[in-house]
Design a protein around this motif. Structure first.
Motif, PDB file in Angstrom:
ATOM      1  N   TYR A   1       0.837  -1.094  -0.133  1.00 16.04           N
ATOM      2  CA  TYR A   1       0.042   0.043  -0.011  1.00 16.04           C
ATOM      3  C   TYR A   1       1.092   1.063   0.284  1.00 16.04           C
ATOM      4  N   PRO A   2       0.599   2.359  -0.610  1.00 16.95           N
ATOM      5  CA  PRO A   2       1.013   3.735  -0.662  1.00 16.95           C
ATOM      6  C   PRO A   2       0.976   4.320   0.845  1.00 16.95           C
ATOM      7  N   VAL A   3       2.149   4.879   1.095  1.00 18.08           N
ATOM      8  CA  VAL A   3       2.241   5.789   2.384  1.00 18.08           C
ATOM      9  C   VAL A   3       1.862   7.332   2.266  1.00 18.08           C
ATOM     10  N   LEU A   4       0.992   7.795   2.681  1.00 16.95           N
ATOM     11  CA  LEU A   4       0.625   9.445   2.682  1.00 16.95           C
ATOM     12  C   LEU A   4       1.893  10.054   3.494  1.00 16.95           C
ATOM     13  N   ARG A   5       2.409  11.099   2.692  1.00 14.97           N
ATOM     14  CA  ARG A   5       3.676  11.668   3.183  1.00 14.97           C
ATOM     15  C   ARG A   5       3.346  13.004   3.391  1.00 14.97           C
ATOM     16  N   VAL A   6       2.144  13.632   3.071  1.00 15.84           N
ATOM     17  CA  VAL A   6       1.762  15.015   3.279  1.00 15.84           C
ATOM     18  C   VAL A   6       1.250  15.093   4.776  1.00 15.84           C
ATOM     19  N   PRO A   7       1.997  15.888   5.731  1.00 16.61           N
ATOM     20  CA  PRO A   7       1.626  16.087   7.144  1.00 16.61           C
ATOM     21  C   PRO A   7       0.114  17.129   7.045  1.00 16.61           C
ATOM     22  N   PRO A   8      -0.517  16.934   8.225  1.00 15.99           N
ATOM     23  CA  PRO A   8      -1.760  17.350   8.343  1.00 15.99           C
ATOM     24  C   PRO A   8      -1.372  18.916   8.861  1.00 15.99           C
ATOM     25  N   ASN A   9      -2.314  20.108   8.903  1.00 12.12           N
ATOM     26  CA  ASN A   9      -2.150  21.128   9.102  1.00 12.12           C
ATOM     27  C   ASN A   9      -2.649  21.124  10.639  1.00 12.12           C
ATOM     28  N   TRP A  10      -1.483  21.631  11.691  1.00 13.45           N
ATOM     29  CA  TRP A  10      -1.678  21.738  12.992  1.00 13.45           C
ATOM     30  C   TRP A  10      -2.308  22.505  13.434  1.00 13.45           C
ATOM     31  N   ARG A  11      -3.005  23.698  12.737  1.00 16.89           N
ATOM     32  CA  ARG A  11      -3.534  24.981  12.900  1.00 16.89           C
ATOM     33  C   ARG A  11      -4.704  24.643  14.015  1.00 16.89           C
ATOM     34  N   ASP A  12      -5.496  23.822  13.629  1.00 19.85           N
ATOM     35  CA  ASP A  12      -6.633  23.481  14.435  1.00 19.85           C
ATOM     36  C   ASP A  12      -6.338  22.061  15.417  1.00 19.85           C
TER      37      ASP A  12
ATOM     38  N   VAL B   1     -20.040  -8.324  28.803  1.00 18.60           N
ATOM     39  CA  VAL B   1     -19.538  -7.441  27.580  1.00 18.60           C
ATOM     40  C   VAL B   1     -18.726  -8.142  26.944  1.00 18.60           C
ATOM     41  N   ASP B   2     -18.848  -8.247  25.483  1.00 14.74           N
ATOM     42  CA  ASP B   2     -18.151  -9.015  24.520  1.00 14.74           C
ATOM     43  C   ASP B   2     -17.555  -8.133  23.583  1.00 14.74           C
ATOM     44  N   ASP B   3     -16.106  -8.444  23.408  1.00 16.10           N
ATOM     45  CA  ASP B   3     -15.195  -7.727  22.551  1.00 16.10           C
ATOM     46  C   ASP B   3     -15.241  -8.349  21.355  1.00 16.10           C
ATOM     47  N   LEU B   4     -16.003  -8.120  20.241  1.00 13.64           N
ATOM     48  CA  LEU B   4     -16.268  -8.891  18.979  1.00 13.64           C
ATOM     49  C   LEU B   4     -15.010  -9.308  18.163  1.00 13.64           C
ATOM     50  N   THR B   5     -14.243  -8.207  17.977  1.00 12.99           N
ATOM     51  CA  THR B   5     -12.879  -8.190  17.242  1.00 12.99           C
ATOM     52  C   THR B   5     -11.568  -8.343  18.165  1.00 12.99           C
ATOM     53  N   GLY B   6     -11.674  -7.919  19.294  1.00 11.45           N
ATOM     54  CA  GLY B   6     -10.465  -7.952  20.126  1.00 11.45           C
ATOM     55  C   GLY B   6      -9.552  -7.102  19.695  1.00 11.45           C
ATOM     56  N   VAL B   7      -9.735  -6.101  18.771  1.00 10.94           N
ATOM     57  CA  VAL B   7      -8.795  -5.106  18.498  1.00 10.94           C
ATOM     58  C   VAL B   7      -9.352  -3.773  18.391  1.00 10.94           C
ATOM     59  N   ASP B   8      -8.876  -2.648  18.390  1.00 13.29           N
ATOM     60  CA  ASP B   8      -9.463  -1.412  18.207  1.00 13.29           C
ATOM     61  C   ASP B   8      -9.383  -0.876  17.016  1.00 13.29           C
ATOM     62  N   ARG B   9     -10.272   0.211  16.925  1.00 14.57           N
ATOM     63  CA  ARG B   9     -10.714   0.930  15.614  1.00 14.57           C
ATOM     64  C   ARG B   9     -10.260   2.384  16.028  1.00 14.57           C
ATOM     65  N   ARG B  10      -9.574   2.905  15.048  1.00 21.39           N
ATOM     66  CA  ARG B  10      -9.129   4.453  15.315  1.00 21.39           C
ATOM     67  C   ARG B  10      -9.829   5.209  14.306  1.00 21.39           C
ATOM     68  N   ARG B  11     -10.363   6.313  14.723  1.00 19.28           N
ATOM     69  CA  ARG B  11     -10.722   7.290  13.591  1.00 19.28           C
ATOM     70  C   ARG B  11     -10.118   8.845  13.797  1.00 19.28           C
ATOM     71  N   ARG B  12      -9.480   9.353  12.673  1.00 22.51           N
ATOM     72  CA  ARG B  12      -9.062  10.618  12.976  1.00 22.51           C
ATOM     73  C   ARG B  12      -9.507  11.363  11.662  1.00 22.51           C
ATOM     74  N   VAL B  13      -9.383  12.805  11.976  1.00 22.30           N
ATOM     75  CA  VAL B  13      -9.762  13.812  11.184  1.00 22.30           C
ATOM     76  C   VAL B  13      -8.429  14.731  11.111  1.00 22.30           C
ATOM     77  N   HIS B  14      -8.023  14.384   9.608  1.00 20.75           N
ATOM     78  CA  HIS B  14      -6.837  15.513   9.302  1.00 20.75           C
ATOM     79  C   HIS B  14      -7.220  16.373   8.334  1.00 20.75           C
ATOM     80  N   ARG B  15      -6.458  17.555   8.587  1.00 17.53           N
ATOM     81  CA  ARG B  15      -6.833  18.679   7.635  1.00 17.53           C
ATOM     82  C   ARG B  15      -5.414  19.112   7.081  1.00 17.53           C
ATOM     83  N   TRP B  16      -5.820  19.436   5.986  1.00 16.79           N
ATOM     84  CA  TRP B  16      -4.503  19.948   5.067  1.00 16.79           C
ATOM     85  C   TRP B  16      -4.960  21.333   4.397  1.00 16.79           C
ATOM     86  N   LEU B  17      -3.819  22.138   4.406  1.00 16.51           N
ATOM     87  CA  LEU B  17      -3.695  23.436   3.597  1.00 16.51           C
ATOM     88  C   LEU B  17      -2.896  23.097   2.349  1.00 16.51           C
ATOM     89  N   LEU B  18      -3.844  23.631   1.186  1.00  9.39           N
ATOM     90  CA  LEU B  18      -3.333  23.419  -0.138  1.00  9.39           C
ATOM     91  C   LEU B  18      -2.762  24.689  -0.568  1.00  9.39           C
TER      92      LEU B  18
END
Length: 563
Positions: free
Chosen positions: A367-378, A400-417
């Motif tokens: 898979y490709p790797v994203l190399r453009v860093p996010p804008n840390w202004r916000d 309580v049952d942990d169905l997958t046994g692993v976590d999921r992560r969600r991030r919101v990145h912003r970029w200034l172009l």
């Protein structure tokens, strides 16, 4: 099954056998076949011999004469092309039509019948009635004016004495929306892919592209400050809201620095990273006046038009590509005063947007790797989630049952172009993602691991700062792949295979392979965890602050890379 008897008769010349000769031919009273001149007194005698023979096919067959290409192509009148699709008509369009008499005899054109051809003119070298010579071809010129019914579905029937070929013309007339954006607010470009995401109980996904190309929208605020543009906007909405507008693609507009004379057929325009296309439309807009033209050719710094411009244009005229678009069924207006009106208008483009995807290399594990860093202004929003299922009957303890046994992560990145090339590259990167379809490796762009001791070129065990890695998610999926950036600018991708705690200050991690270079802690700029991610939405918005400065905010969702 029918049994068929047969034999191969010998050739009359006795050299080769002819399997096509029938048995009855054997009874011909001739010494040889073909008969020699000396054996037959006259051609009539030959015919009498043939008549004397009785040919009886052993298997009766029915057949027909097969038509050849010549029968299909000749002996009729052709109109080339038979159908013309005009697309969007915002200016006068010209097309050439050939009428060819493919008969071997002259044919007379009695008249040309027109149906639903308002605003169209068909002219030829001679008015009917006129005679076409055998195999004669003539060229006709079709002119389509922008004034006429919104939907073009015309027919021209050429009434010859022996034939009636028909020319069909389709298309639609559009009206230009020349009210430009109020740039005090960003102009929103929205791209919408469509992906069907099916997720199993283990967290593994199957993703299917449902739409070939993304849909495209443009949303911006219009501010009409005096009566003339206000009334014009109202009239445009009242008369044409259910139809298609010719929308200047304002984010690709350029400003002419010199006047443009009428009759010019070539415009000096920077077309790089702008949405011009051969066969498409462009517009020249100054104040509320506009002229539309068809594009014949696109060069890096020039646009060639199919027809000369009809009007002269001063310096400062905006030149922009045009797309056909519709507004929604309800358009809100805000009247600031009796003369000032503001509206936020969303245009949905009629055509799907065939973006050219960026060519990517599989930088790491396919898979490709994203190399453009996010804008840390916000602030960068993130969440860590688990697929937990809770069973609670309220009468005792919860389960309580942990169905997958692993976590999921969600991030919101912003970029200034900044700059049109950066905006174009990011749009191509989005096309490579195709909404939620295609994943990529996302570095955290944070210093997640700190090396505290030098290591050699073949050293695959590193001493790092104790941050609870060995006691926590050591070599877990989503917490084991590293982007190592050195001060000199080199990049390495490695995977952690194990970890152990040395003491309260240090931990030891093992890598899948050494870097091949010796580094000290001072040589390393940053070590970031990488996570396999995809977009978490098929719709993407690009906020254009100017034509060369934009912002993008993307929600991203992690994927399992261990299954």
């Amino acid at each position: 099954m029918t049994a068929v008897e047969g034999f191969i008769p010998a050739s009359c010349h006795g050299v080769w056998n002819n399997p096509r000769l029938a048995q009855a031919m054997e009874h011909l009273a001739l010494p040889a076949w073909p008969p020699d001149v000396s054996a037959i007194a006259s051609p009539a005698s030959t015919r009498s011999h043939l008549k004397a023979a009785t040919f009886t096919p052993r298997i009766p067959r029915e057949g027909a004469i097969a038509a050849s290409f010549g029968v299909d192509w000749y002996h009729r009148v052709h109109v080339l092309p038979e159908r013309i699709d005009l697309g969007s008509v915002a200016s006068v369009q010209m097309r050439e039509v050939e009428v060819w008499n493919a008969h071997m005899q002259p044919q007379t054109l009695d008249s040309v019948a027109r149906e639903a051809a308002e605003g169209m003119t068909l002219t030829g070298p001679a008015s009917p009635p006129t005679q076409f010579g055998a195999l004669e071809s003539r060229l006709y010129s079709l002119s389509v004016a922008p004034n006429g019914p919104p939907q073009v579905e015309a027919q021209f029937r050429f009434l010859f004495s022996s034939d009636t070929p028909t020319l069909g013309v389709t298309g639609r007339r559009i009206v230009g929306w020349t009210l430009s954006p109020d740039w005090s607010e960003p102009v929103i470009e929205r791209l919408e892919w469509l992906t069907d995401v099916m997720r199993s109980h283990s967290g593994v996904e199957q993703r299917v592209r449902v739409r070939a190309h993304p849909r495209r929208m443009l949303e911006y605020r219009v501010l009409a400050g005096v009566d003339r543009p206000r009334v014009m906007m109202e009239n445009l909405l009242i008369s044409w809201q259910a139809r298609v507008y010719g929308l200047p693609w304002w984010i690709d507009a350029s400003v002419s620095s010199t006047p443009i004379a009428a009759g010019v057929q070539t415009l000096s325009v920077d077309t790089l990273h702008r949405d011009y296309a051969v066969g498409g439309l462009l517009t020249l807009v100054h104040d509320l006046r506009a002229e539309f033209a068809e594009i014949a050719a696109v060069e890096p710094n020039q646009l060639h038009l199919k027809r000369p411009l009809e009007q002269s244009w001063p310096a400062g005229t905006r030149i922009a590509p045009v797309h056909s678009a519709r507004v929604g069924s309800s358009q809100n207006l805000s009247y600031v005063t009796d003369a000032i009106v503001a509206a936020k208008t969303q245009f949905r483009l009629e055509e799907e947007c065939a973006l050219i995807a960026m060519t990517e290399e599989p930088d790491y594990l396919g898979y490709p790797v994203l190399r453009v860093p996010p804008n840390w202004r916000d602030d960068l929003d993130a969440s860590i989630m688990r697929d937990l299922r809770e069973l609670d009957y309220l009468t005792g303890r919860r389960v309580v049952d942990d169905l997958t046994g692993v976590d999921r992560r969600r991030r919101v990145h912003r970029w200034l172009l900044a700059g049109r090339p950066a905006i174009a590259d990011f749009r191509r990167w989005l096309a490579a993602r195709a909404g939620r379809l295609k994943p990529f490796w996302l570095p955290s762009f944070q210093s997640d691991i700190a090396v505290v001791a030098p290591f050699g070129a073949q050293g695959a065990a590193w001493t790092i700062d104790n941050r609870g890695y060995a006691a926590g998610p050591a070599a877990w999926a989503g917490r084991r792949d590293l982007l190592i950036q050195t001060v000199s600018g080199e990049r390495f991708y490695r995977r952690i295979t194990g970890a152990s705690e040395v003491d309260a200050q240090r931990e030891l991690i093992a890598l899948d392979q050494p870097l091949g270079v010796s580094l000290s802690p001072a040589d390393i700029a940053r070590i970031s965890f990488m996570t396999l991610m995809r977009l978490d939405a098929d719709a993407v918005e690009i906020s254009h602050h100017t034509d060369a400065l934009a912002e993008v905010s993307l929600p991203l969702m992690s994927l399992r890379d261990d299954l």
